[in-house]
Structures are given as structure tokens and as C-alpha cells.
Design an enzyme around this catalytic site. Sequence first.
Site, PDB file in Angstrom:
ATOM      1  N   ARG A 163     -22.227  17.827   5.656  1.00 57.98           N
ATOM      2  CA  ARG A 163     -23.593  17.293   5.697  1.00 57.98           C
ATOM      3  C   ARG A 163     -24.137  17.191   7.124  1.00 57.98           C
ATOM      4  NH1 ARG A 163     -22.841  12.168   1.604  1.00 57.98           N
ATOM      5  NH2 ARG A 163     -23.507  13.225  -0.297  1.00 57.98           N
ATOM      6  N   GLY A 215     -33.372 -10.727  22.851  1.00 52.86           N
ATOM      7  CA  GLY A 215     -32.259 -10.308  21.984  1.00 52.86           C
ATOM      8  C   GLY A 215     -30.926 -10.649  22.633  1.00 52.86           C
ATOM      9  N   MET A 219     -30.512   1.623  18.446  1.00 53.22           N
ATOM     10  CA  MET A 219     -31.454   0.660  19.062  1.00 53.22           C
ATOM     11  C   MET A 219     -31.835   1.060  20.486  1.00 53.22           C
ATOM     12  SD  MET A 219     -30.529  -3.205  18.046  1.00 53.22           S
ATOM     13  CE  MET A 219     -31.252  -3.936  16.582  1.00 53.22           C
ATOM     14  N   SER A 248     -38.267 -11.842  29.256  1.00 55.23           N
ATOM     15  CA  SER A 248     -37.719 -13.122  29.724  1.00 55.23           C
ATOM     16  C   SER A 248     -38.010 -13.306  31.211  1.00 55.23           C
ATOM     17  CB  SER A 248     -36.210 -13.169  29.466  1.00 55.23           C
ATOM     18  OG  SER A 248     -35.970 -12.973  28.097  1.00 55.23           O
ATOM     19  N   GLN A 303     -25.068  -3.224  16.553  1.00 53.74           N
ATOM     20  CA  GLN A 303     -24.956  -2.804  17.959  1.00 53.74           C
ATOM     21  C   GLN A 303     -25.057  -3.981  18.929  1.00 53.74           C
ATOM     22  OE1 GLN A 303     -27.490   1.113  18.456  1.00 53.74           O
ATOM     23  NE2 GLN A 303     -28.130   0.045  16.617  1.00 53.74           N
ATOM     24  N   ASP A 306     -32.808  -1.209  29.777  1.00 57.06           N
ATOM     25  CA  ASP A 306     -34.174  -0.779  30.120  1.00 57.06           C
ATOM     26  C   ASP A 306     -34.806  -1.627  31.224  1.00 57.06           C
ATOM     27  OD1 ASP A 306     -34.403  -3.099  28.663  1.00 57.06           O
ATOM     28  OD2 ASP A 306     -36.015  -2.398  27.372  1.00 57.06           O
ATOM     29  N   ASP A 350     -30.263  -2.724  25.782  1.00 60.14           N
ATOM     30  CA  ASP A 350     -31.119  -1.525  25.923  1.00 60.14           C
ATOM     31  C   ASP A 350     -31.000  -0.808  27.266  1.00 60.14           C
ATOM     32  OD1 ASP A 350     -32.031  -2.328  23.444  1.00 60.14           O
ATOM     33  OD2 ASP A 350     -33.855  -3.267  24.216  1.00 60.14           O
ATOM     34  N   HIS A 403     -28.512  -4.011  13.898  1.00 58.51           N
ATOM     35  CA  HIS A 403     -28.051  -5.120  14.729  1.00 58.51           C
ATOM     36  C   HIS A 403     -26.545  -5.178  14.954  1.00 58.51           C
ATOM     37  CE1 HIS A 403     -32.159  -6.283  13.852  1.00 58.51           C
ATOM     38  NE2 HIS A 403     -32.092  -7.046  14.902  1.00 58.51           N
ATOM     39  N   ASP A 441     -36.838  -7.881  30.315  1.00 59.92           N
ATOM     40  CA  ASP A 441     -38.118  -7.904  31.042  1.00 59.92           C
ATOM     41  C   ASP A 441     -39.045  -9.037  30.609  1.00 59.92           C
ATOM     42  OD1 ASP A 441     -37.912  -5.901  32.823  1.00 59.92           O
ATOM     43  OD2 ASP A 441     -38.786  -4.361  31.542  1.00 59.92           O
ATOM     44  N   ARG A 469     -20.833 -18.485  31.529  1.00 58.88           N
ATOM     45  CA  ARG A 469     -19.586 -19.058  32.090  1.00 58.88           C
ATOM     46  C   ARG A 469     -19.568 -18.933  33.609  1.00 58.88           C
ATOM     47  NH1 ARG A 469     -14.785 -16.406  33.313  1.00 58.88           N
ATOM     48  NH2 ARG A 469     -12.827 -17.558  33.017  1.00 58.88           N
ATOM     49  N   THR A 481     -29.378  -7.313  28.264  1.00 56.78           N
ATOM     50  CA  THR A 481     -29.944  -6.631  27.099  1.00 56.78           C
ATOM     51  C   THR A 481     -29.133  -5.375  26.831  1.00 56.78           C
ATOM     52  OG1 THR A 481     -31.788  -5.275  26.294  1.00 56.78           O
ATOM     53  CG2 THR A 481     -31.730  -5.643  28.658  1.00 56.78           C
ATOM     54  N   GLY A 495     -20.856  13.875  20.484  1.00 58.17           N
ATOM     55  CA  GLY A 495     -21.055  15.309  20.218  1.00 58.17           C
ATOM     56  C   GLY A 495     -22.238  15.601  19.322  1.00 58.17           C
ATOM     57  N   ALA A 496     -23.295  14.792  19.437  1.00 56.83           N
ATOM     58  CA  ALA A 496     -24.480  15.032  18.590  1.00 56.83           C
ATOM     59  C   ALA A 496     -25.140  16.356  18.962  1.00 56.83           C
ATOM     60  CB  ALA A 496     -25.467  13.882  18.772  1.00 56.83           C
ATOM     61  N   ARG A 548     -37.022 -15.771  20.680  1.00 52.33           N
ATOM     62  CA  ARG A 548     -38.273 -15.288  21.259  1.00 52.33           C
ATOM     63  C   ARG A 548     -39.261 -16.426  21.011  1.00 52.33           C
ATOM     64  NH1 ARG A 548     -36.037 -10.241  19.430  1.00 52.33           N
ATOM     65  NH2 ARG A 548     -35.536  -9.072  21.308  1.00 52.33           N
ATOM     66  N   ARG A 550     -35.291  -0.357  21.703  1.00 43.22           N
ATOM     67  CA  ARG A 550     -36.721  -0.664  21.773  1.00 43.22           C
ATOM     68  C   ARG A 550     -37.461   0.602  22.210  1.00 43.22           C
ATOM     69  NH1 ARG A 550     -38.928  -6.302  24.282  1.00 43.22           N
ATOM     70  NH2 ARG A 550     -37.322  -7.136  22.969  1.00 43.22           N
TER      71      ARG A 550
HETATM   72  P1  ADP Z   1     -36.602  -9.564  26.433  1.00 42.21           P
HETATM   73  O1  ADP Z   1     -36.404 -10.654  27.417  1.00 42.21           O
HETATM   74  O2  ADP Z   1     -35.318  -9.087  25.820  1.00 42.21           O
HETATM   75  O3  ADP Z   1     -37.451  -8.443  26.974  1.00 42.21           O
HETATM   76  P2  ADP Z   1     -38.881 -10.509  24.887  1.00 42.21           P
HETATM   77  O4  ADP Z   1     -39.807  -9.466  25.404  1.00 42.21           O
HETATM   78  O5  ADP Z   1     -38.902 -10.787  23.430  1.00 42.21           O
HETATM   79  O6  ADP Z   1     -37.354 -10.182  25.178  1.00 42.21           O
HETATM   80  O7  ADP Z   1     -39.164 -11.846  25.700  1.00 42.21           O
HETATM   81  C1  ADP Z   1     -38.379 -13.004  25.484  1.00 42.21           C
HETATM   82  C2  ADP Z   1     -39.219 -14.241  25.632  1.00 42.21           C
HETATM   83  O8  ADP Z   1     -39.719 -14.334  26.968  1.00 42.21           O
HETATM   84  C3  ADP Z   1     -40.480 -14.296  24.773  1.00 42.21           C
HETATM   85  O9  ADP Z   1     -40.243 -14.725  23.472  1.00 42.21           O
HETATM   86  C4  ADP Z   1     -41.305 -15.337  25.522  1.00 42.21           C
HETATM   87  O10 ADP Z   1     -40.848 -16.627  25.247  1.00 42.21           O
HETATM   88  C5  ADP Z   1     -40.977 -14.996  26.974  1.00 42.21           C
HETATM   89  N1  ADP Z   1     -42.020 -14.106  27.512  1.00 42.21           N
HETATM   90  C6  ADP Z   1     -42.177 -12.785  27.324  1.00 42.21           C
HETATM   91  N2  ADP Z   1     -43.281 -12.315  27.961  1.00 42.21           N
HETATM   92  C7  ADP Z   1     -43.852 -13.381  28.547  1.00 42.21           C
HETATM   93  C8  ADP Z   1     -45.014 -13.574  29.369  1.00 42.21           C
HETATM   94  N3  ADP Z   1     -45.823 -12.558  29.704  1.00 42.21           N
HETATM   95  N4  ADP Z   1     -45.281 -14.826  29.819  1.00 42.21           N
HETATM   96  C9  ADP Z   1     -44.474 -15.852  29.496  1.00 42.21           C
HETATM   97  N5  ADP Z   1     -43.361 -15.735  28.730  1.00 42.21           N
HETATM   98  C10 ADP Z   1     -43.038 -14.525  28.274  1.00 42.21           C
HETATM   99  O1  F6P Z   2     -33.809  -5.704  23.064  1.00 39.68           O
HETATM  100  C1  F6P Z   2     -32.700  -5.632  22.212  1.00 39.68           C
HETATM  101  C2  F6P Z   2     -33.108  -5.164  20.847  1.00 39.68           C
HETATM  102  O2  F6P Z   2     -31.950  -5.129  20.022  1.00 39.68           O
HETATM  103  C3  F6P Z   2     -33.838  -3.833  20.809  1.00 39.68           C
HETATM  104  O3  F6P Z   2     -32.952  -2.748  20.909  1.00 39.68           O
HETATM  105  C4  F6P Z   2     -34.561  -3.926  19.496  1.00 39.68           C
HETATM  106  O4  F6P Z   2     -35.732  -3.158  19.508  1.00 39.68           O
HETATM  107  C5  F6P Z   2     -34.894  -5.380  19.394  1.00 39.68           C
HETATM  108  O5  F6P Z   2     -34.019  -6.075  20.264  1.00 39.68           O
HETATM  109  C6  F6P Z   2     -34.754  -5.947  18.006  1.00 39.68           C
HETATM  110  O6  F6P Z   2     -35.153  -7.264  18.040  1.00 39.68           O
HETATM  111  P1  F6P Z   2     -34.951  -8.355  16.882  1.00 39.68           P
HETATM  112  O7  F6P Z   2     -33.839  -9.215  17.309  1.00 39.68           O
HETATM  113  O8  F6P Z   2     -36.251  -9.100  16.878  1.00 39.68           O
HETATM  114  O9  F6P Z   2     -34.681  -7.643  15.611  1.00 39.68           O
END
Ligand code: ADP
Ligand code: F6P
Length: 323
Positions: A165, A14, A172, A108, A255, A132, A130, A253, A106, A24, A128, A188-189, A75, A174
Site C-alpha cells: 500500500r 502546547g 504536527m 508565549s 507526538q 519553529d 515544532d 498528539h 512564539d 527543574r 515546542t 525513507g518517505a 492557552r 502548526r
Molecule cells: P505558543 O507559545 O506555543 O506559540 P500560543 O500561540 O497558543 O502558543 O500562545 C500561548 C499563550 O500565550 C496564549 O494562549 C496567550 O495566553 C499568550 N499569548 C499569545 N499571543 C499573545 C499576545 N500577542 N499578547 C499576549 N499574550 C499572548
Molecule cells: O505547537 C505545538 C502543536 O502541537 C502544533 O504542532 C499543533 O498545531 C498545535 O500545537 C496543536 O494544538 P492543540 O494543543 O490546541 O491541539
Amino acid sequence: MAEIKTIGVLTSGGDAPGMNAAIRAVVRTGIAKGFRMVGIERGYNGLINEEIREMDLRSVSEIIHRGGTVLYTARCKAFTTEAGQKKAADTCRKFGIDAVVVIGGDGSFRGAMALAKQGIPCIGLPGTIDNDIACSEYTIGYDTAMNTAVEMIDKLRDTTQSHDRCSVIELMGRGAGYITMNVGIATGALACLVPEIPYDLQKDVIDRMVKTQKTGKKHFIIVVAEGIGHAQELAKYIEENTGIESRATILGHVQRGGCPTVRDRTTASQMGFRAIELLEMGAYNRVVGIKDDEITDYSITEALAMKKSMDPKLGLISKTISL
Ligand code: ADP
Ligand code: F6P
């Protein structure tokens, strides 16, 4: 390992605001240190489809303030197979790419590890919204995404308040609730529902709404992480159990877009600089992170094995001050 002369950079997964600032920094630091720099378009797809372009100093002009990624992102399913990974490494060799900087999450980085196994050294930069990624306290894009969400929820508050209300807002992240918890505190939720902290709908939402209503509170903000989801159902449940008219909003999105904040631009710049420093010193297959406000790095294997947890005190703070 042969000497590195050419470095490729790609964004994957994402998009996140600040990825451009990272590109850059990588390109300009690389050029400053005498490397030839190339951009790989659409994540790992660019290595499968040979979408490679030269990057000079001017190729990254006017992007530091832009959201999204000028290299595009994707992806890429083909790259998850060994055949795809072999093809990607062949493309690197064909275009003279000796190492690749991967900006993403992760998934990637798992991809970077696979490419490293095919003989192409990689460096990962956490990009990202997230937040995370376990090896880094901060990820590029997180601050901008939170600020965007806060701006949107401030607007929702106006209409929520005008109608007495309850607004249920899905954010977002994940599987992670970092955006939701911090945005919940900042707006302030009354309740922040995240996967990391167990909750009880009756006790933590309904009872608290009824109790605070008795103290004069007339409108409510409830934030819920996408990992929990069901914002529409939750709004319906709240209305049925409290009698308070409720609406659900899934921010989605929006966000991911917008002009990156100072924090995202500076973090991206520091991380991009470190990526090239690592390659220059022969420290390959590492992920850059932030620990105690310092830029640091870990082996990709180590980075992927690390676990991140949410400070439970944030839940307590949110509950204490949102009554
Ligand atoms: P993010 O990097 O944000 O966690 P994804 O989990 O969608 O996003 O991973 C991004 C891309 O990284 C995937 O579409 C794929 O091309 C590559 N990728 C993810 N997991 C693997 C894996 N286990 N082995 C090889 N490539 C991977
Ligand atoms: O990892 C970033 C993120 O925006 C997550 O928060 C969300 O779950 C996911 O990507 C959405 O992915 P997509 O671009 O496939 O809608």
C-alpha cells in the site's frame, strides 16, 4: 528596577517533552543562586487565577524523565487583553514575584513581552515540538517528537509493506514543516510535503510513485505537514491516480508525549540554567536560543522579529535518496 528576589516559572502553549527538565533546571539553579522560586500553573492562566505554588529542591524531583509539564499548560485568552495583562502583573506583585521565566513558543513570548511592559521582567525559553522559533536552531521537545514519529512510522511501514500500500502520514508542526521534513528523511518517505518548499502533486508524488513502481518498489510512505493537511483527500487522490491502495494516518498528539530524549533533557537543562544567569546579571526580557551549538540570547523584540527558513537542500536530499 528593584532587586530580584523571587522568580516565577510557567509553561505555556502546547506542552513539549523536556519542559519538566527545563522547570527543574530553572528551579534548582534559582535556588542555588539564592532566589526564592515559585511555580505558576497553567500558563498565563495561573497569573490571572492566582494559581501559584512554592518550588523547593524536592518539588522538581523525579520529573527530568517525564513528558508533559508538572506545572500544566494552557492557552489563555484572558491574558491577550490589556486588562488580563494588568491583572497578571498585579498577581506577580501580590505574590512577590519579581521576574518570570516563560517556557513556550512564539505566542508565549509575545505574552512575555506584554508582561514585561507591565513592569515584570521576563525570560523566554523555547519549548515546542515544532522547532519553529526563529532565534533558536533548536527547541525543547523537537527531538523527542521526531523520535516518536519515526517509531510510529516504522510500525506503519510494516503494515504498509505487507499490503503493498501507500501510507500518507500527517505530522504536527502548526505552520512549520521541520518535523515532517526530517522525519520523512529518517523514515525513507518518497515525498515530504511541507509548507516551506513548493511542490507539484503530479510531478512530486504521482509520477515518482509510478516511476519507482517500475523499478520494483511496491509500498510507499508519503509524509505531509499539518500546515498542508488534507491527508485523507491526498490518500484518495493517490489511490485514484496510481491505482495503489492508500491509507491516511494523522499521528496527532502522540507526538507531544513521552519520555524526553537526551538532547531535550540536556538542552532544557542548559537553557534553564542560562535563564537564571540572565536574571542574576540583570539582563531582562530576553529569549534564550541555540546558535552553532552554543547557548545564546536575544531581546524578546529581536527574537520575535527574526525569521527562520528551511534548508532547501533537505528537500533535494529527500528526493534523491528516496527513489
Ligand atoms: P505558543 O507559545 O506555543 O506559540 P500560543 O500561540 O497558543 O502558543 O500562545 C500561548 C499563550 O500565550 C496564549 O494562549 C496567550 O495566553 C499568550 N499569548 C499569545 N499571543 C499573545 C499576545 N500577542 N499578547 C499576549 N499574550 C499572548
Ligand atoms: O505547537 C505545538 C502543536 O502541537 C502544533 O504542532 C499543533 O498545531 C498545535 O500545537 C496543536 O494544538 P492543540 O494543543 O490546541 O491541539
